[in-house]
Design an enzyme around this catalytic site. Structure first.
Site, PDB file in Angstrom:
ATOM      1  N   GLY A 113     116.735 -30.501  62.986  1.00 13.76           N
ATOM      2  CA  GLY A 113     117.980 -29.737  62.848  1.00 13.76           C
ATOM      3  C   GLY A 113     118.117 -28.645  63.901  1.00 13.76           C
ATOM      4  O   GLY A 113     119.236 -28.249  64.240  1.00 13.76           O
ATOM      5  N   GLU A 136     112.231 -36.610  62.970  1.00 14.41           N
ATOM      6  CA  GLU A 136     112.451 -36.955  61.557  1.00 14.41           C
ATOM      7  C   GLU A 136     111.744 -38.229  61.111  1.00 14.41           C
ATOM      8  O   GLU A 136     111.292 -38.317  59.974  1.00 14.41           O
ATOM      9  CB  GLU A 136     113.962 -37.093  61.267  1.00 14.41           C
ATOM     10  CG  GLU A 136     114.718 -35.773  61.197  1.00 14.41           C
ATOM     11  CD  GLU A 136     115.257 -35.319  62.546  1.00 14.41           C
ATOM     12  OE1 GLU A 136     114.813 -35.836  63.606  1.00 14.41           O
ATOM     13  OE2 GLU A 136     116.131 -34.430  62.553  1.00 14.41           O
TER      14      GLU A 136
HETATM   15  C1  HXC Z   1     108.999 -25.802  56.942  1.00 16.57           C
HETATM   16  C2  HXC Z   1     107.775 -25.275  58.780  1.00 16.57           C
HETATM   17  C3  HXC Z   1     108.556 -26.129  59.574  1.00 16.57           C
HETATM   18  C4  HXC Z   1     109.628 -26.820  58.946  1.00 16.57           C
HETATM   19  C5  HXC Z   1     107.040 -25.233  60.821  1.00 16.57           C
HETATM   20  N1  HXC Z   1     106.856 -24.735  59.595  1.00 16.57           N
HETATM   21  N2  HXC Z   1     108.072 -26.089  60.832  1.00 16.57           N
HETATM   22  N3  HXC Z   1     107.995 -25.122  57.477  1.00 16.57           N
HETATM   23  N4  HXC Z   1     109.787 -26.628  57.622  1.00 16.57           N
HETATM   24  N5  HXC Z   1     110.439 -27.614  59.616  1.00 16.57           N
HETATM   25  C6  HXC Z   1     105.843 -23.781  59.147  1.00 16.57           C
HETATM   26  C7  HXC Z   1     104.486 -24.432  59.002  1.00 16.57           C
HETATM   27  O1  HXC Z   1     104.395 -25.120  57.772  1.00 16.57           O
HETATM   28  C8  HXC Z   1     103.599 -23.223  59.057  1.00 16.57           C
HETATM   29  O2  HXC Z   1     103.607 -22.566  57.800  1.00 16.57           O
HETATM   30  C9  HXC Z   1     104.292 -22.324  60.049  1.00 16.57           C
HETATM   31  O3  HXC Z   1     105.644 -22.778  60.111  1.00 16.57           O
HETATM   32  C10 HXC Z   1     103.713 -22.427  61.441  1.00 16.57           C
HETATM   33  O4  HXC Z   1     103.720 -23.801  61.808  1.00 16.57           O
HETATM   34  P1  HXC Z   1     102.407 -24.598  62.273  1.00 16.57           P
HETATM   35  O5  HXC Z   1     102.659 -26.019  61.970  1.00 16.57           O
HETATM   36  O6  HXC Z   1     101.186 -23.969  61.727  1.00 16.57           O
HETATM   37  O7  HXC Z   1     102.448 -24.323  63.840  1.00 16.57           O
HETATM   38  P2  HXC Z   1     101.879 -25.268  64.989  1.00 16.57           P
HETATM   39  O8  HXC Z   1     100.533 -25.823  64.604  1.00 16.57           O
HETATM   40  O9  HXC Z   1     101.961 -24.450  66.224  1.00 16.57           O
HETATM   41  O10 HXC Z   1     102.881 -26.518  65.074  1.00 16.57           O
HETATM   42  C11 HXC Z   1     104.222 -26.328  65.459  1.00 16.57           C
HETATM   43  C12 HXC Z   1     105.041 -27.593  65.152  1.00 16.57           C
HETATM   44  C13 HXC Z   1     104.889 -27.982  63.660  1.00 16.57           C
HETATM   45  C14 HXC Z   1     104.539 -28.755  66.052  1.00 16.57           C
HETATM   46  C15 HXC Z   1     106.489 -27.297  65.512  1.00 16.57           C
HETATM   47  O11 HXC Z   1     105.129 -26.798  62.891  1.00 16.57           O
HETATM   48  C16 HXC Z   1     105.839 -29.021  63.210  1.00 16.57           C
HETATM   49  O12 HXC Z   1     105.651 -30.196  63.504  1.00 16.57           O
HETATM   50  N6  HXC Z   1     106.861 -28.637  62.424  1.00 16.57           N
HETATM   51  C17 HXC Z   1     107.777 -29.566  61.821  1.00 16.57           C
HETATM   52  C18 HXC Z   1     108.883 -29.919  62.771  1.00 16.57           C
HETATM   53  C19 HXC Z   1     109.803 -30.975  62.183  1.00 16.57           C
HETATM   54  O13 HXC Z   1     109.360 -32.075  61.779  1.00 16.57           O
HETATM   55  N7  HXC Z   1     111.106 -30.695  62.139  1.00 16.57           N
HETATM   56  C20 HXC Z   1     112.091 -31.634  61.647  1.00 16.57           C
HETATM   57  C21 HXC Z   1     112.387 -31.343  60.222  1.00 16.57           C
HETATM   58  S1  HXC Z   1     113.450 -32.516  59.501  1.00 16.57           S
HETATM   59  P3  HXC Z   1     102.286 -22.080  57.059  1.00 16.57           P
HETATM   60  O14 HXC Z   1     102.785 -21.564  55.754  1.00 16.57           O
HETATM   61  O15 HXC Z   1     101.404 -23.271  56.960  1.00 16.57           O
HETATM   62  O16 HXC Z   1     101.752 -21.030  57.972  1.00 16.57           O
HETATM   63  C22 HXC Z   1     114.969 -32.045  59.921  1.00 16.57           C
HETATM   64  C23 HXC Z   1     116.075 -32.869  59.353  1.00 16.57           C
HETATM   65  C24 HXC Z   1     117.379 -32.300  59.755  1.00 16.57           C
HETATM   66  O17 HXC Z   1     115.184 -31.115  60.615  1.00 16.57           O
HETATM   67  C25 HXC Z   1     118.462 -32.759  58.902  1.00 16.57           C
HETATM   68  C26 HXC Z   1     119.656 -31.855  58.989  1.00 16.57           C
HETATM   69  C27 HXC Z   1     119.488 -30.545  58.331  1.00 16.57           C
END
Ligand code: HXC
Length: 262
Positions: A113, A136
């Site tokens: 997003g 996603e």
């Molecule tokens: C909830 C999230 C998050 C997310 C990161 N965090 N992304 N929490 N939702 N999308 C949180 C982690 O859980 C973590 O919390 C903290 O942020 C720091 O992230 P880390 O993972 O520890 O950091 P890092 O190891 O540096 O990795 C960074 C990253 C990874 C590679 C970006 O965080 C990641 O893969 N995030 C998910 C990205 C993703 O898949 N986005 C798409 C979402 S689906 P804690 O509490 O553990 O410290 C989507 C659908 C859209 O967007 C539809 C329309 C709305």
């Protein structure tokens, strides 16, 4: 400052530019329902505020612009819940209705997003550490806020397919090469560069800028002949505006234009 929200910060700069900062750094600025709602509410208010000429969106810190939907919040939702009107996806998608120019100043992650919101913006300025992706599929779903449609228009089919089917992101240089972003700058210059562009836009006639935005956006909605027809109509319509006359006459008379937004 009448723009008070919990998950986003709003700074009005030079009385004419709104710098909107996603502010959930502990979750890498991922969008929970509240942040999506506040972002849309905020942009709609800014769209109605005559002082504001341009909006800049950015993330708090430099590690992440926005990491997508809040996966933890979304994890246990069912289909019926996700389909409810006014859910996060609607709030993000509805940003396309904002008529004022929006510039995304992207440092770090623009994922899911986050990438989709950046692509709804009119211009993307990327910091050198920017990362764009639609991951996603890695969490068992697909892009839902325009990613599958806007990415292919921005970077072409093969790259968009690669990004969406593998979930692998691209870096700032690749994003520039594929035309997803308009420039790549050092991380500490990202916001400054976006604000500089915003300032230039803000110095022009708001009503002309509104017509220009709608005309360019129309190019993605129509075939060439229709698009050219609409461009011609809107071009002609600028001749009904005082600011068109002011723009040309101030040039001819070697003076600065005085826009009245009429
Ligand atoms: C909830 C999230 C998050 C997310 C990161 N965090 N992304 N929490 N939702 N999308 C949180 C982690 O859980 C973590 O919390 C903290 O942020 C720091 O992230 P880390 O993972 O520890 O950091 P890092 O190891 O540096 O990795 C960074 C990253 C990874 C590679 C970006 O965080 C990641 O893969 N995030 C998910 C990205 C993703 O898949 N986005 C798409 C979402 S689906 P804690 O509490 O553990 O410290 C989507 C659908 C859209 O967007 C539809 C329309 C709305």
């Amino acid at each position: 400052n009448k723009y008070k929200f919990e998950t986003i910060l709003v700074n009005i700069i030079d009385d004419s530019i709104a710098l909107v900062t996603f502010n959930r750094p502990k979750a890498l600025n991922s969008f929970n329902y509240q942040m999506g709602k506040e972002l849309l509410d905020c942009c709609r208010l800014l769209d109605k505020d005559d002082n504001v000429k341009c909006i800049v969106l950015t993330g708090s810190g430099t590690k992440s612009f926005a990491c997508g939907a809040d996966i933890k919040e979304m994890a246990n939702h069912d289909m019926a819940y996700m389909m409810k009107k006014g859910h996060l996806i609607d709030n993000l998608c509805d940003l396309r209705e904002i008529e004022k120019p929006i510039i995304a100043a992207v440092n770090g992650y623009a994922l899911g997003g986050g990438c989709e919101v950046a692509m709804i913006c009119d211009i993307i300025v990327a910091g050198e550490n920017a990362v764009f992706g639609q991951p996603e599929t890695k969490i068992g779903t697909i892009p839902g806020a325009g990613g599958s449609q806007r990415l292919i228009r921005a970077v072409g089919k093969s790259k968009a397919m690669e990004m969406i089917l593998t979930g692998n992101p691209i870096d700032a240089q690749q994003a520039l090469q594929f035309g997803l972003v308009s420039c790549v700058v050092p991380i500490d210059k990202t916001i400054e560069t976006a604000l500089k562009m915003a300032k230039q836009i803000a110095s022009l006639s708001p009503i002309i800028i509104k017509l220009a935005k709608v005309t360019v956006n129309n190019a993605q909605e129509s075939n060439l002949t229709e698009g050219l027809n609409i461009e011609r109509r809107i071009f002609h319509s600028t001749f009904a505006l005082k600011d068109r006359s002011e723009g040309m006459n101030s040039f001819a008379n070697k003076r600065k234009p005085n826009w009245t937004n009429n």
